[in-house]
Design an enzyme around this catalytic site. Structure first.
Site, PDB file in Angstrom:
ATOM      1  N   GLY A   1       0.849  -1.283  -0.142  1.00  0.00           N
ATOM      2  CA  GLY A   1      -0.094   0.058  -0.080  1.00  0.00           C
ATOM      3  C   GLY A   1       0.825   1.346   0.018  1.00  0.00           C
ATOM      4  N   ASN A   2       1.960   1.289   0.842  1.00  0.00           N
ATOM      5  CA  ASN A   2       2.808   2.465   1.000  1.00  0.00           C
ATOM      6  C   ASN A   2       3.430   2.965  -0.418  1.00  0.00           C
ATOM      7  OD1 ASN A   2       2.857   2.479   3.882  1.00  0.00           O
ATOM      8  ND2 ASN A   2       3.983   0.920   3.942  1.00  0.00           N
TER       9      ASN A   2
ATOM     10  N   LYS B   1       3.303 -11.288   5.165  1.00  0.00           N
ATOM     11  CA  LYS B   1       4.247 -11.443   4.188  1.00  0.00           C
ATOM     12  C   LYS B   1       5.027 -12.651   3.927  1.00  0.00           C
ATOM     13  CE  LYS B   1       4.489  -6.599   4.039  1.00  0.00           C
ATOM     14  NZ  LYS B   1       3.197  -6.230   3.132  1.00  0.00           N
TER      15      LYS B   1
ATOM     16  N   LYS C   1     -10.696  -7.744  10.454  1.00  0.00           N
ATOM     17  CA  LYS C   1     -10.083  -6.341   9.616  1.00  0.00           C
ATOM     18  C   LYS C   1     -10.870  -5.150   9.739  1.00  0.00           C
ATOM     19  CE  LYS C   1      -7.087  -5.129   6.374  1.00  0.00           C
ATOM     20  NZ  LYS C   1      -5.744  -5.146   6.451  1.00  0.00           N
TER      21      LYS C   1
ATOM     22  N   LYS D   1      -3.687  -9.083   0.802  1.00  0.00           N
ATOM     23  CA  LYS D   1      -3.141  -8.845  -0.584  1.00  0.00           C
ATOM     24  C   LYS D   1      -1.945  -9.805  -0.618  1.00  0.00           C
ATOM     25  CE  LYS D   1       0.568  -6.161  -0.810  1.00  0.00           C
ATOM     26  NZ  LYS D   1       1.183  -5.732   0.309  1.00  0.00           N
TER      27      LYS D   1
HETATM   28  P1  ADP Z   1       2.653  -2.909   2.838  1.00  0.00           P
HETATM   29  O1  ADP Z   1       1.731  -1.697   2.940  1.00  0.00           O
HETATM   30  O2  ADP Z   1       3.965  -2.873   2.119  1.00  0.00           O
HETATM   31  O3  ADP Z   1       2.024  -4.146   3.298  1.00  0.00           O
HETATM   32  P2  ADP Z   1       2.910  -3.182   5.979  1.00  0.00           P
HETATM   33  O4  ADP Z   1       3.217  -1.864   6.982  1.00  0.00           O
HETATM   34  O5  ADP Z   1       1.950  -3.947   5.962  1.00  0.00           O
HETATM   35  O6  ADP Z   1       3.321  -2.674   4.654  1.00  0.00           O
HETATM   36  O7  ADP Z   1       4.323  -3.941   6.248  1.00  0.00           O
HETATM   37  C1  ADP Z   1       5.434  -3.655   6.277  1.00  0.00           C
HETATM   38  C2  ADP Z   1       6.020  -3.333   7.802  1.00  0.00           C
HETATM   39  O8  ADP Z   1       6.160  -4.545   8.679  1.00  0.00           O
HETATM   40  C3  ADP Z   1       7.271  -2.292   7.688  1.00  0.00           C
HETATM   41  O9  ADP Z   1       7.182  -1.098   7.629  1.00  0.00           O
HETATM   42  C4  ADP Z   1       7.798  -2.731   9.392  1.00  0.00           C
HETATM   43  O10 ADP Z   1       7.366  -1.740  10.189  1.00  0.00           O
HETATM   44  C5  ADP Z   1       6.750  -4.139   9.526  1.00  0.00           C
HETATM   45  N1  ADP Z   1       7.573  -5.123  10.479  1.00  0.00           N
HETATM   46  C6  ADP Z   1       7.179  -5.980  11.266  1.00  0.00           C
HETATM   47  N2  ADP Z   1       8.003  -6.792  11.701  1.00  0.00           N
HETATM   48  C7  ADP Z   1       9.045  -6.863  11.004  1.00  0.00           C
HETATM   49  C8  ADP Z   1      10.149  -7.432  10.906  1.00  0.00           C
HETATM   50  N3  ADP Z   1      10.395  -8.610  11.508  1.00  0.00           N
HETATM   51  N4  ADP Z   1      11.283  -7.200   9.979  1.00  0.00           N
HETATM   52  C9  ADP Z   1      10.901  -6.260   9.211  1.00  0.00           C
HETATM   53  N5  ADP Z   1       9.891  -5.300   9.044  1.00  0.00           N
HETATM   54  C10 ADP Z   1       8.765  -5.597   9.962  1.00  0.00           C
HETATM   55 MG    MG Z   2       0.082  -4.512   4.673  1.00  0.00          MG
END
Ligand code: ADP
Ligand code: MG
Length: 314
Positions: free
Chosen positions: A11-12, A279, A131, A217
């Site tokens: 999303g970012n 992820k 959610k 997603k």
């Molecule tokens: P997106 O919009 O890309 O799905 P998210 O915010 O849902 O992004 O997921 C990415 C975030 O996951 C990163 O910004 C980070 O803050 C967080 N995160 C949580 N645990 C971890 C980890 N173990 N290693 C790296 N990032 C992590």
């Molecule tokens: Mg996300």
């Protein structure tokens, strides 16, 4: 021989939380994100692009509620709003990616596919909606709307009020996966499964219908990658690598992990629910089912040697 890559934009990449959400902002983000795809195209990849829709569908929901209040327009259900967001984001991505390609003398067709994703109506997630979507309400407002619309509200853990929650069921089948695969293998760049796809289920045989739910997603993208036999799955977010002990003095970034290690770290709680955990689960799904590698990294490191965390079978 061309390879087939699935690239999931977070999303970012398209709209950051510190931005208002103007079209200008989103076009610029889409242009910047698209530039990072060049490296894969030059490395002989055919591409399917998937993307999040959180901020955009959030704004569509608010506009929907305002339209109902001000003009008595019928409120649209979530599946319709996800469809809107797929079309709108797909259009912006398509246009900006075209601008990037033309500036680099590349000629490819780009096609957005409105994607339904089949879920099971008996998925246990429907018994436990988690959610949060839409605006924040006071407890009284939330109670009233919950009664009127037969929906469920939950208290925001960050104290911002009460919010509607919907289920996040497991994706089972990606709609139009054959067309997605064929178009992509033929060299077209396909944008699909936006926002995790429009959740749909069979109410009865021969009767497919959308449902108020949100599919993760990353999970939907990994299912797509498996179902179209992709050679590599890239998950793009806002961190360069996945870390152990994230955000602590013991933080350690990971270059390469096996599926077994990934599962162990997941169990040990290294990856936050709702952000990194899905992820990792998505990467594990792809790697286990395809034997191929998945990569988690930030958009600007896409396709860069040794960029990101590689998840491998052994
Ligand atoms: P997106 O919009 O890309 O799905 P998210 O915010 O849902 O992004 O997921 C990415 C975030 O996951 C990163 O910004 C980070 O803050 C967080 N995160 C949580 N645990 C971890 C980890 N173990 N290693 C790296 N990032 C992590
Ligand atoms: Mg996300």
């Amino acid at each position: 021989m061309k390879k087939l890559g699935v690239v999931a934009f977070g999303g970012n990449a398209l709209l950051r939380s510190d931005q208002k959400g103007t079209i200008g902002e989103q076009e610029k983000n889409a242009y910047d994100a698209s530039k990072n795809l060049l490296i894969l195209l030059k490395k002989n990849y055919n591409l399917v692009i998937t993307h999040g829709n959180g901020p955009q569908v959030g704004n569509i929901l608010l506009a929907n509620i305002a339209g109902n209040k001000l003009y008595n327009l019928p409120e649209m259900p979530l599946d319709i709003n996800v469809a809107y967001s797929q079309g709108f984001i797909g259009y912006i991505l398509e246009q900006q990616l075209r601008n990037v390609l033309e500036a680099n003398d590349m000629d490819r067709d780009i096609i957005t596919i409105i994607t339904q994703v089949l879920v099971n109506k008996d998925d246990p997630a429907f018994q436990n909606p988690t959610k949060p979507i839409g605006p924040f309400y006071t407890k009284d407002e939330a109670d009233r709307i919950a009664k009127e619309t037969k929906s469920i509200f939950a208290k925001d853990p960050r104290g911002r009020g009460w919010r509607k929650v919907v289920a996040s069921p497991r994706p089972l089948v990606i709609g139009n996966k054959k067309s997605i695969a064929q178009l992509a293998r033929d060299g077209q760049i396909v944008i699909a499964v936006g926002g995790g796809g429009i959740p749909a289920f069979y109410v009865e045989p021969n009767k497919l219908q959308g449902i108020d739910a949100v599919i993760d997603k990353d999970l939907a993208s990994s299912l797509l990658a498996v179902q179209i036999n992709a050679d590599k799955f890239f998950i793009l977010t806002d961190v360069p690598k996945v870390c152990l002990n994230y955000n602590t003095p013991q933080e350690k970034s990971l270059d390469r992990i096996t599926v077994t290690e990934a599962k162990r770290y997941l169990e040990e709680g290294h990856f936050a629910e709702g952000s990194m955990a899905p992820k990792i689960t998505a990467a594990i799904n792809f790697v286990e089912n395809s034997g191929k590698d998945a990569i988690i990294t930030k958009t600007t490191l896409l396709g860069v040697d040794d960029g990101g965390t590689r998840i491998v079978i052994v």
